[in-house]
Scaffold this motif. Structure first.
Motif, PDB file in Angstrom:
ATOM      1  N   ALA A  92      44.315  35.112  14.568  1.00 51.95           N
ATOM      2  CA  ALA A  92      43.502  36.037  16.031  1.00 51.95           C
ATOM      3  C   ALA A  92      42.592  35.361  17.303  1.00 51.95           C
ATOM      4  CB  ALA A  92      42.382  37.449  15.351  1.00 51.95           C
ATOM      5  N   GLY A  93      42.898  35.397  18.370  1.00 46.05           N
ATOM      6  CA  GLY A  93      42.240  34.681  19.636  1.00 46.05           C
ATOM      7  C   GLY A  93      41.828  35.943  20.631  1.00 46.05           C
ATOM      8  N   ILE A  94      41.476  35.315  21.962  1.00 46.21           N
ATOM      9  CA  ILE A  94      41.738  36.187  22.625  1.00 46.21           C
ATOM     10  C   ILE A  94      41.852  34.455  24.258  1.00 46.21           C
ATOM     11  CG2 ILE A  94      39.982  37.842  22.513  1.00 46.21           C
ATOM     12  CD1 ILE A  94      37.210  36.323  23.656  1.00 46.21           C
ATOM     13  N   GLU A  95      41.137  35.709  24.874  1.00 47.42           N
ATOM     14  CA  GLU A  95      42.592  34.300  25.903  1.00 47.42           C
ATOM     15  C   GLU A  95      41.480  33.610  27.221  1.00 47.42           C
ATOM     16  OE1 GLU A  95      43.473  37.476  29.556  1.00 47.42           O
ATOM     17  OE2 GLU A  95      43.626  38.302  27.813  1.00 47.42           O
ATOM     18  N   ILE A  96      41.621  32.802  27.362  1.00 43.41           N
ATOM     19  CA  ILE A  96      40.726  31.506  28.194  1.00 43.41           C
ATOM     20  C   ILE A  96      40.160  32.627  29.416  1.00 43.41           C
ATOM     21  CG2 ILE A  96      42.381  30.460  27.743  1.00 43.41           C
ATOM     22  CD1 ILE A  96      44.192  30.268  30.736  1.00 43.41           C
ATOM     23  N   GLU A  97      39.321  31.654  30.098  1.00 42.78           N
ATOM     24  CA  GLU A  97      38.460  32.427  31.082  1.00 42.78           C
ATOM     25  C   GLU A  97      38.880  31.671  32.348  1.00 42.78           C
ATOM     26  OE1 GLU A  97      36.322  28.362  30.248  1.00 42.78           O
ATOM     27  OE2 GLU A  97      37.421  30.202  28.879  1.00 42.78           O
ATOM     28  N   GLN A  98      38.505  31.940  33.562  1.00 42.65           N
ATOM     29  CA  GLN A  98      39.215  31.425  34.963  1.00 42.65           C
ATOM     30  C   GLN A  98      38.377  30.783  35.938  1.00 42.65           C
ATOM     31  OE1 GLN A  98      42.368  30.382  35.269  1.00 42.65           O
ATOM     32  NE2 GLN A  98      43.474  31.325  32.947  1.00 42.65           N
ATOM     33  N   GLY A  99      37.561  29.742  35.367  1.00 46.59           N
ATOM     34  CA  GLY A  99      36.875  29.152  36.286  1.00 46.59           C
ATOM     35  C   GLY A  99      36.260  28.049  35.844  1.00 46.59           C
ATOM     36  N   LYS A 100      35.591  27.781  37.049  1.00 47.37           N
ATOM     37  CA  LYS A 100      34.418  25.654  36.640  1.00 47.37           C
ATOM     38  C   LYS A 100      33.662  26.860  35.500  1.00 47.37           C
ATOM     39  CE  LYS A 100      35.870  23.092  40.521  1.00 47.37           C
ATOM     40  NZ  LYS A 100      35.795  22.264  41.798  1.00 47.37           N
ATOM     41  N   LEU A 101      32.784  25.602  34.835  1.00 47.00           N
ATOM     42  CA  LEU A 101      32.054  25.515  33.413  1.00 47.00           C
ATOM     43  C   LEU A 101      30.412  26.577  34.636  1.00 47.00           C
ATOM     44  CD1 LEU A 101      30.996  23.444  30.828  1.00 47.00           C
ATOM     45  CD2 LEU A 101      28.923  24.001  32.460  1.00 47.00           C
ATOM     46  N   ALA A 102      30.242  25.883  35.490  1.00 44.75           N
ATOM     47  CA  ALA A 102      28.873  26.703  35.924  1.00 44.75           C
ATOM     48  C   ALA A 102      28.950  28.062  36.251  1.00 44.75           C
ATOM     49  CB  ALA A 102      28.390  25.885  37.259  1.00 44.75           C
ATOM     50  N   ASP A 103      30.209  28.755  36.750  1.00 39.85           N
ATOM     51  CA  ASP A 103      31.010  29.210  37.274  1.00 39.85           C
ATOM     52  C   ASP A 103      30.257  30.564  36.287  1.00 39.85           C
ATOM     53  OD1 ASP A 103      30.333  28.565  39.974  1.00 39.85           O
ATOM     54  OD2 ASP A 103      32.400  28.020  39.596  1.00 39.85           O
ATOM     55  N   GLY A 104      30.350  30.249  34.443  1.00 39.32           N
ATOM     56  CA  GLY A 104      30.641  31.273  34.170  1.00 39.32           C
ATOM     57  C   GLY A 104      29.614  32.205  33.657  1.00 39.32           C
TER      58      GLY A 104
END
Length: 253
Positions: A92-104
Motif C-alpha cells: 500500500a502506497g500513494i504516489e509522488i508529488e510533482q514539484g521542488k522541495l520548497a514548493d511542497g
C-alpha cells in the motif's frame, strides 16, 4: 527454477490494482491462500474475484494502513479466516508529488509519510507476532528506486521510500535469528494507473519515463510480482535485509 513455498497464507496490502493485484494473483497461482487488503473495496473485491475465478482461495479485508486499530483488525481477520500468516507484501502506497522541495506543503508531506512509512511500520508491527507464532516467514515491502538515490521534484516520496528501506533493513537484522526474512522491492517506473495519472497526460513525460530505463521501456506489474515471490520463497532463504531494484537498469547508470 521452480518456486518453493512451505507456507500457506499470503497477505497483500494495496491489492486492489497494479502491482498489488498482480502479486496477489501470482501468489494464488502458486497455490497460496491470499488475503487482499486495500481502502478501495471495489478493487480489492475485484482482485479476489479474479483469484476465485481461477480456482484460488482469497479473501478481501478492507484496511487503512495508517490506522493502528484497522491494521490490528486485519491481522485478526487473517487468523479468523486461515489461522496463520506466512508471507506479507506491504505494498500500500500513494504516489509522488510533482514539484521542488520548497514548493511542497505539510498536508502532502503528512499524507505521503502516513501511508508509505507509517503504514509499512504498522503492518510489520502487527505481522511479526503472527510470523513468530508460525516459527518464521517472509515480509516484502514496496520501496522504489527513488529510495536508492536522489529523486528531483519528488523529495517527499523519495524520503518515504528511503525510510521504507531503513525499516526493512532494521527489521531484517532484528528478526533474522527468528527465521523471519524482511526485504524490499524497488521498482522503477511501472505501467500502473499511478504511472498513467502522473505521466500519460503529457506524452513527452511518458516518453522520458521509458527512456530513463536502459532497456528502453517501463516495467510490467508482473515483473515486480515475480520479484516479490522470489523474495518470499524458500529459494531465497539466505536473502534478508536486501533492497532489490527491478528497474530495467535505471540505477546502473
Amino acid at each position: 527454477m521452480s518456486l518453493s513455498f512451505s507456507g500457506q497464507v499470503a497477505l497483500v496490502t494495496g491489492g486492489a490494482a497494479g502491482i498489488g493485484r498482480a502479486t496477489a494473483l501470482a501468489f494464488a497461482n502458486e497455490g497460496l491462500k491470499v488475503v487482499v487488503s486495500d481502502v478501495d473495496a471495489a478493487g480489492g473485491e475485484g482482485t479476489v474475484e479474479l483469484i476465485r475465478g481461477t480456482g484460488g482461495d482469497a479473501t478481501f479485508v478492507p484496511c487503512d494502513v495508517t490506522q493502528d486499530a484497522q491494521v490490528k483488525a486485519l491481522m485478526e481477520a487473517i487468523l479468523a479466516a486461515y489461522g496463520r500468516l506466512d508471507y506479507a507484501f506491504n505494498n500500500a502506497g500513494i504516489e509522488i508529488e510533482q514539484g521542488k522541495l520548497a514548493d511542497g506543503n505539510e498536508t502532502e508531506f503528512d499524507a505521503i509519510m502516513g501511508v508509505n512509512v507509517k503504514g509499512v511500520w504498522l503492518c510489520m508491527k502487527h505481522q511479526i507476532p503472527l510470523l513468530l507464532a508460525q516459527g518464521g516467514g517472509a515480509i516484502v515491502n514496496t520501496a522504489s528506486v527513488a529510495g536508492l538515490g536522489a529523486a528531483p521534484k519528488m523529495s517527499i516520496y523519495a524520503a518515504s521510500k528511503h525510510a521504507v528501506i531503513g525499516l526493512t533493513k532494521s527489521a531484517a537484522v532484528e528478526y533474522a535469528k527468528k527465521k523471519i526474512r524482511v526485504n524490499a522491492v524497488c521498482p522503477a517506473v511501472i505501467d500502473t494507473a499511478m504511472f498513467r495519472r502522473a505521466y500519460e497526460a503529457d506524452p513527452k513525460k511518458g516518453e522520458f519515463a521509458a527512456a530513463m530505463h536502459p532497456v528502453g521501456r517501463i516495467g510490467k506489474v508482473e515483473e515486480i510480482a515475480t520479484a516479490v515471490l522470489y523474495l518470499c520463497c524458500d529459494n531465497a532463504a539466505f536473502t534478508t535485509g536486501h533492497a532489490l531494484a527491478v528497474d530495467g537498469g535505471a540505477t546502473a547508470i
